[in-house]
Design an enzyme around this catalytic site. Structure first.
Site, PDB file in Angstrom:
ATOM      1  N   TYR A 101      17.907 -12.607  33.120  1.00 61.35           N
ATOM      2  CA  TYR A 101      16.963 -13.574  33.688  1.00 61.35           C
ATOM      3  C   TYR A 101      16.502 -12.988  35.016  1.00 61.35           C
ATOM      4  O   TYR A 101      17.310 -12.499  35.802  1.00 61.35           O
ATOM      5  CB  TYR A 101      17.655 -14.925  33.937  1.00 61.35           C
ATOM      6  CG  TYR A 101      16.787 -15.876  34.727  1.00 61.35           C
ATOM      7  CD1 TYR A 101      16.013 -16.843  34.089  1.00 61.35           C
ATOM      8  CD2 TYR A 101      16.702 -15.786  36.121  1.00 61.35           C
ATOM      9  CE1 TYR A 101      15.192 -17.692  34.809  1.00 61.35           C
ATOM     10  CE2 TYR A 101      15.872 -16.624  36.849  1.00 61.35           C
ATOM     11  CZ  TYR A 101      15.119 -17.572  36.189  1.00 61.35           C
ATOM     12  OH  TYR A 101      14.295 -18.406  36.901  1.00 61.35           O
ATOM     13  N   GLU A 189       8.693 -16.438  36.373  1.00 59.84           N
ATOM     14  CA  GLU A 189      10.002 -16.154  35.779  1.00 59.84           C
ATOM     15  C   GLU A 189       9.891 -15.374  34.478  1.00 59.84           C
ATOM     16  O   GLU A 189       8.990 -15.598  33.682  1.00 59.84           O
ATOM     17  CB  GLU A 189      10.749 -17.491  35.640  1.00 59.84           C
ATOM     18  CG  GLU A 189      11.359 -17.774  34.342  1.00 59.84           C
ATOM     19  CD  GLU A 189      12.037 -19.143  34.242  1.00 59.84           C
ATOM     20  OE1 GLU A 189      12.689 -19.617  35.182  1.00 59.84           O
ATOM     21  OE2 GLU A 189      11.914 -19.731  33.173  1.00 59.84           O
TER      22      GLU A 189
END
Ligand code: GDP
Ligand code: MN
Length: 381
Positions: A101, A189
């Site tokens: 991530y 993101e």
């Protein structure tokens, strides 16, 4: 404003982040064509403004163009957490060895952007934060200094990224931060950022753009997917109103966010609940008031309209004119409780009482207005 995955990734690509060379399809046939053009395995991905598409069956691998068409047929029109799928992204399938991530968001408490990274990619970062907080590396970024390379090194070391990917990881992290700032984003993101045999690749992307900055981001403002938002919100934005739909029965039309909150509280106090938050703003003209009323009345749950206007900049007679104009245009079947105070309140009340509208109830104080509205909605007062 949120961007779709494909919009976010194309944007990432412009900043030099490696992304799959995919294309968007609106029909199964287009999906077939794209898959054939790409050749080999592809992944068919639902484009909706919500996460967890994978778990909901909205992300599926296809071995052939025929399979891509069948899967697209299946996914298009699917409902994922209340979002209808209108497009699918056809990406070449990635050979995934590990998922990370990587995101940049605004840390309001620290008043700084923060880069976050975790070796537990693919999973919601909130979930990782709750269950394995030690797995998240965080670096706050001072805007005047920008993201420093040593910070990226800290992150790479904390998440145990293999050394041979560090150089590329630094490039991606820098590009993501640049993309975040230059897009006036509140979130940029990559989840997951995957490790493949040929390097790192941003397989999923998400961006939220600060609504207050859209005026200077025309290219991003253009990307808004109106089909993905409730019609009332589109109308409200176009009329310059702040509107948020809620689940109660009392439609609230108020000027000023604070007064709107107080009005909503009062509907609760008297045993009902608000159908919406709506701030018509200061200095609202008749036209704006009419638009607000139209938006409120679109909600079938609304049993009463509670109009609470404090005339400071907004003149009460202007509001009254707006109400009458809207009633004439759209017609109003539900009762409406009106409280007008402040500048030109007598003129305002007079306009309303002389209009001969039988379902308009006048009120003096906020408590009085809220109580009458709750009663009119047929709920306990
Ligand atoms: P999300 O569920 O909405 O976050 O959608 P993602 O795009 O993140 O996809 C969910 C998961 O599907 C990813 O975490 C991957 O494990 C898997 N996935 C997505 N794209 C590919 C791909 O190209 N190849 C493979 N093998 N898996 C993929
Ligand atoms: Mn994802």
């Amino acid at each position: 404003m949120d961007l779709h995955e494909y919009q976010s990734k194309f944007r990432f690509g412009e900043f030099g982040i490696p992304i799959p060379k995919g294309k968007v399809a609106a029909t199964p046939e287009e999906a077939y064509d794209h898959a054939r053009e790409l050749g080999g395995k592809v992944v068919v991905k639902a484009q909706v403004l919500t996460g967890g598409r994978g778990k909901a069956g909205g992300v599926r691998l296809a071995d052939s163009p025929d399979e891509a068409r069948d899967i697209a047929q299946n996914i298009l029109g699917m409902d994922i957490r209340g979002h209808a799928v209108r497009n699918v992204l056809i990406d070449p399938a990635a050979d995934i060895r590990a998922e990370l991530y990587l995101g940049v968001t605004t840390d309001r408490a620290e008043r700084l952007p923060v880069m976050m990274c975790s070796s537990e990619g693919g999973v919601d970062i909130e979930e990782v934060a709750a269950t394995m907080p030690e797995k998240i590396a965080r670096e706050h970024i001072k805007p005047a200094l920008g993201l420093r390379s040593y910070q990226v090194t800290n992150i790479a070391a904390t998440v145990d990224l293999p050394r041979d990917h560090w150089r590329q990881f630094n490039q991606i992290a820098q590009a993501l931060y640049r993309c975040y700032t230059e897009s006036d984003a509140t979130l940029a993101e990559i989840n997951p950022l995957v490790i493949t045999p040929v390097g790192l690749l941003a397989v999923d992307g998400k961006m939220s753009i600060d609504d207050n900055a859209l005026w200077r981001q025309p290219e991003l403002a253009e990307m808004r997917d109106i089909s993905a938002e409730p019609e009332a919100e589109t109308l409200a934005r176009e009329a310059g109103l702040s509107y948020i739909k809620l689940d109660g029965k009392i439609g609230c039309m108020v000027n000023g966010a604070g007064l709107a909150m107080a009005t909503m509280d009062m509907t609760k106090l008297f045993g009902s609940s608000p159908a919406n938050f709506l701030d018509i703003g200061g200095g609202a003209q008749a036209e704006t008031v009419a638009a607000a009323l139209r938006i409120i009345l679109k909600d079938p749950n609304v049993k009463t309209v509670l109009c609470n206007i404090f005339g400071g900049i907004t003149r009460a007679d202007e509001v009254a004119k707006g109400i009458l104009q809207a009633v004439k245009e759209v017609g109003i079947e539900v009762p409406m409780v009106v409280r007008l105070v402040g500048t030109n309140e007598e003129e305002g009340r007079k306009l309303i009482s002389e209009s001969g509208l039988s379902n308009v109830i006048s009120a003096q104080t906020l408590a009085d207005a809220a109580q009458k509205a709750v009663q009119a909605a047929g709920e306990e007062a």
